[in-house]
Design a protein around this motif. Sequence first.
Motif, PDB file in Angstrom:
ATOM      1  N   PHE A  26      11.858   6.178  -5.305  1.00 50.68           N
ATOM      2  CA  PHE A  26      12.262   5.569  -4.032  1.00 50.68           C
ATOM      3  C   PHE A  26      12.937   4.233  -4.262  1.00 50.68           C
ATOM      4  CE2 PHE A  26       8.060   3.953  -5.031  1.00 50.68           C
ATOM      5  CZ  PHE A  26       8.151   2.597  -4.729  1.00 50.68           C
ATOM      6  N   LEU A  27      13.612   3.768  -3.223  1.00 49.81           N
ATOM      7  CA  LEU A  27      14.172   2.424  -3.171  1.00 49.81           C
ATOM      8  C   LEU A  27      13.519   1.697  -2.009  1.00 49.81           C
ATOM      9  CD1 LEU A  27      17.970   3.241  -3.628  1.00 49.81           C
ATOM     10  CD2 LEU A  27      16.406   2.364  -5.382  1.00 49.81           C
ATOM     11  N   ASP A  28      13.049   0.468  -2.242  1.00 50.19           N
ATOM     12  CA  ASP A  28      12.445  -0.273  -1.139  1.00 50.19           C
ATOM     13  C   ASP A  28      13.498  -1.139  -0.445  1.00 50.19           C
ATOM     14  OD1 ASP A  28      12.816  -2.597  -2.657  1.00 50.19           O
ATOM     15  OD2 ASP A  28      10.743  -2.633  -3.369  1.00 50.19           O
ATOM     16  N   LEU A  81       0.836  -1.204   0.000  1.00 49.19           N
ATOM     17  CA  LEU A  81       0.000   0.000   0.000  1.00 49.19           C
ATOM     18  C   LEU A  81       0.870   1.252   0.000  1.00 49.19           C
ATOM     19  CD1 LEU A  81      -2.724   1.511   0.358  1.00 49.19           C
ATOM     20  CD2 LEU A  81      -2.486   1.131   2.817  1.00 49.19           C
ATOM     21  N   LEU A  82       1.913   1.246   0.802  1.00 48.48           N
ATOM     22  CA  LEU A  82       2.821   2.390   0.866  1.00 48.48           C
ATOM     23  C   LEU A  82       3.497   2.618  -0.486  1.00 48.48           C
ATOM     24  CD1 LEU A  82       4.449   4.576   2.296  1.00 48.48           C
ATOM     25  CD2 LEU A  82       5.953   2.789   3.189  1.00 48.48           C
ATOM     26  N   ARG A  83       3.965   1.554  -1.115  1.00 51.15           N
ATOM     27  CA  ARG A  83       4.610   1.707  -2.419  1.00 51.15           C
ATOM     28  C   ARG A  83       3.631   2.257  -3.461  1.00 51.15           C
ATOM     29  NH1 ARG A  83       7.706  -2.940  -0.653  1.00 51.15           N
ATOM     30  NH2 ARG A  83       6.022  -4.343  -1.282  1.00 51.15           N
ATOM     31  N   ASP A  84       2.375   1.781  -3.392  1.00 51.65           N
ATOM     32  CA  ASP A  84       1.360   2.288  -4.316  1.00 51.65           C
ATOM     33  C   ASP A  84       1.147   3.789  -4.121  1.00 51.65           C
ATOM     34  OD1 ASP A  84       1.009  -0.208  -5.400  1.00 51.65           O
ATOM     35  OD2 ASP A  84      -0.766  -0.685  -4.201  1.00 51.65           O
ATOM     36  N   THR A 113      17.817  -1.513   7.085  1.00 54.25           N
ATOM     37  CA  THR A 113      17.240  -0.394   6.350  1.00 54.25           C
ATOM     38  C   THR A 113      15.771  -0.206   6.694  1.00 54.25           C
ATOM     39  OG1 THR A 113      16.461  -1.703   4.470  1.00 54.25           O
ATOM     40  CG2 THR A 113      18.755  -0.967   4.422  1.00 54.25           C
ATOM     41  N   PRO A 114      15.257   0.997   6.511  1.00 55.76           N
ATOM     42  CA  PRO A 114      13.806   1.203   6.607  1.00 55.76           C
ATOM     43  C   PRO A 114      13.120   0.606   5.386  1.00 55.76           C
ATOM     44  CG  PRO A 114      14.897   3.227   5.956  1.00 55.76           C
ATOM     45  CD  PRO A 114      15.983   2.238   6.259  1.00 55.76           C
ATOM     46  N   ASP A 115      11.797   0.624   5.373  1.00 54.75           N
ATOM     47  CA  ASP A 115      11.072   0.041   4.252  1.00 54.75           C
ATOM     48  C   ASP A 115      11.286   0.833   2.965  1.00 54.75           C
ATOM     49  OD1 ASP A 115       9.852  -2.088   5.712  1.00 54.75           O
ATOM     50  OD2 ASP A 115       8.469  -0.636   6.591  1.00 54.75           O
ATOM     51  N   ILE A 116      11.406   2.151   3.096  1.00 59.28           N
ATOM     52  CA  ILE A 116      11.525   3.021   1.928  1.00 59.28           C
ATOM     53  C   ILE A 116      12.598   4.074   2.162  1.00 59.28           C
ATOM     54  CG2 ILE A 116      10.367   4.812   0.553  1.00 59.28           C
ATOM     55  CD1 ILE A 116       9.361   2.018  -0.076  1.00 59.28           C
ATOM     56  N   ILE A 117      13.453   4.270   1.159  1.00 61.92           N
ATOM     57  CA  ILE A 117      14.355   5.419   1.109  1.00 61.92           C
ATOM     58  C   ILE A 117      13.924   6.276  -0.080  1.00 61.92           C
ATOM     59  CG2 ILE A 117      16.697   6.211   0.626  1.00 61.92           C
ATOM     60  CD1 ILE A 117      16.552   5.174   3.359  1.00 61.92           C
ATOM     61  N   LEU A 118      13.634   7.531   0.178  1.00 61.71           N
ATOM     62  CA  LEU A 118      13.240   8.436  -0.895  1.00 61.71           C
ATOM     63  C   LEU A 118      14.495   8.953  -1.599  1.00 61.71           C
ATOM     64  CD1 LEU A 118      10.517  10.377   1.085  1.00 61.71           C
ATOM     65  CD2 LEU A 118      10.098   8.744  -0.753  1.00 61.71           C
ATOM     66  N   GLU A 119      14.551   8.804  -2.905  1.00 62.88           N
ATOM     67  CA  GLU A 119      15.722   9.286  -3.649  1.00 62.88           C
ATOM     68  C   GLU A 119      15.760  10.810  -3.683  1.00 62.88           C
ATOM     69  OE1 GLU A 119      17.253   6.065  -6.645  1.00 62.88           O
ATOM     70  OE2 GLU A 119      15.249   6.718  -7.270  1.00 62.88           O
ATOM     71  N   VAL A 120      14.584  11.409  -3.618  1.00 61.89           N
ATOM     72  CA  VAL A 120      14.482  12.863  -3.455  1.00 61.89           C
ATOM     73  C   VAL A 120      13.614  13.110  -2.231  1.00 61.89           C
ATOM     74  CG1 VAL A 120      13.719  15.058  -4.456  1.00 61.89           C
ATOM     75  CG2 VAL A 120      14.656  13.265  -5.933  1.00 61.89           C
ATOM     76  N   PRO A 121      14.128  13.752  -1.195  1.00 62.18           N
ATOM     77  CA  PRO A 121      13.358  13.925   0.040  1.00 62.18           C
ATOM     78  C   PRO A 121      12.095  14.755  -0.175  1.00 62.18           C
ATOM     79  CG  PRO A 121      15.356  15.247   0.098  1.00 62.18           C
ATOM     80  CD  PRO A 121      15.470  14.358  -1.098  1.00 62.18           C
ATOM     81  N   ILE A 122      11.135  14.572   0.726  1.00 62.53           N
ATOM     82  CA  ILE A 122       9.894  15.342   0.733  1.00 62.53           C
ATOM     83  C   ILE A 122       9.776  16.062   2.066  1.00 62.53           C
ATOM     84  CG2 ILE A 122       8.723  13.742  -0.835  1.00 62.53           C
ATOM     85  CD1 ILE A 122       7.292  12.562   1.625  1.00 62.53           C
ATOM     86  N   ALA A 123       8.792  16.946   2.167  1.00 63.38           N
ATOM     87  CA  ALA A 123       8.500  17.615   3.431  1.00 63.38           C
ATOM     88  C   ALA A 123       7.084  17.269   3.854  1.00 63.38           C
ATOM     89  CB  ALA A 123       8.658  19.129   3.292  1.00 63.38           C
ATOM     90  N   VAL A 124       6.914  16.938   5.131  1.00 66.56           N
ATOM     91  CA  VAL A 124       5.610  16.650   5.717  1.00 66.56           C
ATOM     92  C   VAL A 124       5.482  17.471   6.993  1.00 66.56           C
ATOM     93  CG1 VAL A 124       4.106  14.878   6.712  1.00 66.56           C
ATOM     94  CG2 VAL A 124       5.603  14.306   4.784  1.00 66.56           C
ATOM     95  N   ASP A 125       4.439  18.269   7.089  1.00 69.53           N
ATOM     96  CA  ASP A 125       4.246  19.150   8.252  1.00 69.53           C
ATOM     97  C   ASP A 125       5.475  20.012   8.523  1.00 69.53           C
ATOM     98  OD1 ASP A 125       1.766  18.038   8.558  1.00 69.53           O
ATOM     99  OD2 ASP A 125       2.329  16.725  10.228  1.00 69.53           O
TER     100      ASP A 125
END
Length: 306
Positions: free
Chosen positions: A201-203, A189-192, A215-227
């Motif tokens: 991303f890389l899983d 679901l997260l990958r979707d 490793t965590p489940d997902i590494i973002l190749e380009v970071p995002i911002a949340v809150d």
Amino acid sequence: MDRVRDSSASVAGEAVELVRVCRAEYRAIGRLTERLRPTRQSIRTLQTQFPHLPPSTLLSIFSQEYQKRMKRSMVRHHAPDVVKEYYQRYRSEAKTRPAAPLLLELANQVDLSPALLARLIVECFLEERQASVASRHVLNNMLREPYLIPDLLLAKHVEQVPISFFHYFQLRRLAECVLNAIGLEHEDLLRDKLRERNLSFLDENQLRSKGYDKTPDIILEVPIAVDGHIVHWIESKASFGDDHSHHTYLNEQFWSYCNRFGPGLVIYWYGFISELDCQRDRGILLRDGFPSDIVTLCQGPARSRV
């Protein structure tokens, strides 16, 4: 209680109601679960007392609390003097009420699995008879095939236990497989969700193929911002985030992810204790679903497509 609804967070096509529970309410749920056994009626009781919480969240909380309760009690149940007391109680009752389901009754009285109590009783019997500790192989064979027990009455009582020791661990392994499948479903679901937003991303599997060991489940190749917080990685947890599990994850996983990859996001799909979301300044943000509003370096605000 702070509640969040997000119809876009779904599993197997069903909408999931996402929640955060304050610590005071979580403790109230915990106090009630202390009096309940793992039955469907227990879940109905929880739903009656806490109708504003989704059944999936209550089930996750109950499962975690019951596991902790069993782990705490196992130390007490295996104390030599306690085991001796159980055995003496069984032998005394067997003399006066041989036809009664004694192991089932005693297990209910002491709040222990009948299968595990049967193991303790048979182990004590063999030690008393042989003046030595029985091997695990011999003990397990007798629990699987009670007719091997050289005491007809004890064999009869062990046969009355609905789940043998062997089947108990089969069912436990089955439960672990189910939980693992649920975890994988939420990772899908997260990958979707990430693909819907065209986020690169890389899983976990890709990261391990590159030589990363933890490793965590997902590494973002380009970071995002949340809150307003930068997110480099995302961890998916298909469970409710309580104090015990969250602090365990912090020490065993999350802090190491921060040290290696920078700040990240943890998603507890079945909710979490709201007070636990207190490490944002140190790089760990908690959410109870995939963020509906994120900011990317290239695109600006990105909203979920529901």
